[in-house]
Structure formats: C-alpha cells, structure tokens
Scaffold this motif. Structure first.
Motif, PDB file in Angstrom:
ATOM      1  N   MET A  35      -6.145   3.656   3.873  1.00  0.00           N
ATOM      2  CA  MET A  35      -5.333   3.496   2.680  1.00  0.00           C
ATOM      3  C   MET A  35      -4.904   2.040   2.507  1.00  0.00           C
ATOM      4  SD  MET A  35      -4.198   5.314   0.134  1.00  0.00           S
ATOM      5  CE  MET A  35      -4.345   7.009   0.659  1.00  0.00           C
ATOM      6  N   HIS A  36      -5.129   1.512   1.333  1.00  0.00           N
ATOM      7  CA  HIS A  36      -4.698   0.159   0.982  1.00  0.00           C
ATOM      8  C   HIS A  36      -3.381   0.285   0.227  1.00  0.00           C
ATOM      9  CE1 HIS A  36      -5.521  -3.718  -1.517  1.00  0.00           C
ATOM     10  NE2 HIS A  36      -4.608  -3.905  -0.591  1.00  0.00           N
ATOM     11  N   VAL A  37      -2.316  -0.231   0.804  1.00  0.00           N
ATOM     12  CA  VAL A  37      -0.983  -0.138   0.207  1.00  0.00           C
ATOM     13  C   VAL A  37      -0.750  -1.361  -0.672  1.00  0.00           C
ATOM     14  CG1 VAL A  37       1.495   0.003   0.641  1.00  0.00           C
ATOM     15  CG2 VAL A  37      -0.113   1.139   2.191  1.00  0.00           C
ATOM     16  N   ILE A  38      -0.407  -1.112  -1.925  1.00  0.00           N
ATOM     17  CA  ILE A  38      -0.142  -2.174  -2.886  1.00  0.00           C
ATOM     18  C   ILE A  38       1.274  -1.955  -3.406  1.00  0.00           C
ATOM     19  CG2 ILE A  38      -0.885  -3.227  -5.049  1.00  0.00           C
ATOM     20  CD1 ILE A  38      -3.659  -1.909  -4.461  1.00  0.00           C
ATOM     21  N   SER A  39       2.198  -2.684  -3.052  1.00  0.00           N
ATOM     22  CA  SER A  39       2.192  -3.884  -2.271  1.00  0.00           C
ATOM     23  C   SER A  39       3.320  -3.804  -1.256  1.00  0.00           C
ATOM     24  CB  SER A  39       2.338  -5.076  -3.212  1.00  0.00           C
ATOM     25  OG  SER A  39       3.141  -6.094  -2.777  1.00  0.00           O
ATOM     26  N   SER A  59       7.682   1.576   9.924  1.00  0.00           N
ATOM     27  CA  SER A  59       6.959   2.702  10.533  1.00  0.00           C
ATOM     28  C   SER A  59       6.130   3.440   9.490  1.00  0.00           C
ATOM     29  CB  SER A  59       7.936   3.677  11.191  1.00  0.00           C
ATOM     30  OG  SER A  59       8.606   3.057  12.250  1.00  0.00           O
ATOM     31  N   TRP A  60       6.719   3.720   8.340  1.00  0.00           N
ATOM     32  CA  TRP A  60       5.994   4.394   7.255  1.00  0.00           C
ATOM     33  C   TRP A  60       4.766   3.577   6.849  1.00  0.00           C
ATOM     34  CZ3 TRP A  60       5.053   2.600   2.283  1.00  0.00           C
ATOM     35  CH2 TRP A  60       4.478   3.520   1.405  1.00  0.00           C
ATOM     36  N   TYR A  61       4.952   2.278   6.649  1.00  0.00           N
ATOM     37  CA  TYR A  61       3.856   1.404   6.236  1.00  0.00           C
ATOM     38  C   TYR A  61       2.734   1.398   7.273  1.00  0.00           C
ATOM     39  CZ  TYR A  61       1.211  -2.697   4.878  1.00  0.00           C
ATOM     40  OH  TYR A  61       0.184  -3.543   4.517  1.00  0.00           O
ATOM     41  N   ARG A  62       3.101   1.316   8.532  1.00  0.00           N
ATOM     42  CA  ARG A  62       2.111   1.272   9.607  1.00  0.00           C
ATOM     43  C   ARG A  62       1.258   2.549   9.604  1.00  0.00           C
ATOM     44  NH1 ARG A  62       5.103  -0.871  12.960  1.00  0.00           N
ATOM     45  NH2 ARG A  62       6.238   0.961  13.656  1.00  0.00           N
ATOM     46  N   VAL A  63       1.894   3.690   9.479  1.00  0.00           N
ATOM     47  CA  VAL A  63       1.155   4.958   9.473  1.00  0.00           C
ATOM     48  C   VAL A  63       0.262   5.055   8.237  1.00  0.00           C
ATOM     49  CG1 VAL A  63       1.380   7.475   9.299  1.00  0.00           C
ATOM     50  CG2 VAL A  63       2.834   6.196  10.883  1.00  0.00           C
ATOM     51  N   VAL A  64       0.823   4.773   7.066  1.00  0.00           N
ATOM     52  CA  VAL A  64       0.052   4.906   5.824  1.00  0.00           C
ATOM     53  C   VAL A  64      -1.136   3.951   5.795  1.00  0.00           C
ATOM     54  CG1 VAL A  64       0.146   4.538   3.323  1.00  0.00           C
ATOM     55  CG2 VAL A  64       1.946   5.830   4.445  1.00  0.00           C
TER      56      VAL A  64
END
Length: 131
Positions: A35-39, A59-64
């Motif tokens: 998953m590419h998280v923007i931004s 933590s959320w960002y790392r998992v996603v």
C-alpha cells in the motif's frame, strides 16, 4: 511497459518469486506491491499539534505501508475497528482517540489520507462532508 504491467499484476499476484525469476530473469524483478500511503505529511502535521498521537499514528503508518490489502475484509483483519462510511475507510487510532479518514483504491494499492482528527471532531466532519 506491457511487461511491467503484466509482471506486477499477473506474475507476482499469482506466482512465486522463483516463478518470476524463471520467467523474467533479466527483465523484471518480482515484488508484491504494498500500500502506498498518500501522504504521510498529513499525519506528521497532526501529531505536531497532538503529540500523544505520534506513536499510534507511526504504528498505523508502518503497518499500512508494509501491507497489501485486497478489500475491506483484509483491512479489518489488521485493524478490527476500521469502518467503511460512504466512500471513506475510517481507522480508529490510539484507543479510539484519533481518526484517520481515508479513501482506498485497492486495485492500485493507494491509500489517500483525507483527514486526521481527534475523535471529538468527527461529528463536525461527518456533517460537513457526508451531507
């Protein structure tokens, strides 16, 4: 370009790394798209104002960003409290103290952060954006 698209969708989604290496030895490398998280900038800006949100948001960002989600069911396996409301997938973060409101394009593995809010501001957002 066609090989690149075929490689990402056909070979990696359905084959193993050894299959990819055997079929495309020097043209492409096998990797499953995550998953590419923007931004990330949106969550960093939020935790600067709300320092208590930093650890749960990191933590959320790392998992996603290290996962591949095919649908909402996959999201709920990783984040049991995630909800789908209209076109948004909403994540409760930090013991339901913060919300990350997103739009997810599963076919492209893109997650767009629309809002990061303290839970107390959700009602305002809900009235403004969902009416």
């Amino acid at each position: 370009m066609i090989l690149s698209v075929m490689h990402e969708t056909s070979f990696c989604a359905h084959g193993s790394k050894s299959f990819c290496e055997r079929e495309l030895p020097s043209i492409a490398k096998c990797s499953i798209l995550t998953m590419h998280v923007i931004s990330k900038k949106a969550i960093v800006s939020f935790w600067r104002v709300h320092p208590a949100a930093r650890s749960p948001l990191e933590s959320w960002y790392r998992v996603v960003s290290k996962s591949r989600f095919e649908n909402l069911s996959d999201i709920r396996q990783a984040f049991g409290s995630a909800d789908y409301v209209a076109t948004y997938t909403i994540f409760d973060i930090g013991g339901n103290n913060f919300l990350v409101i997103t739009v997810i394009h599963y076919n492209r593995q893109k997650l767009f952060i629309r809002e990061v809010l303290p839970h107390a501001e959700y009602d305002r957002w809900s009235k403004e954006y969902r009416s």
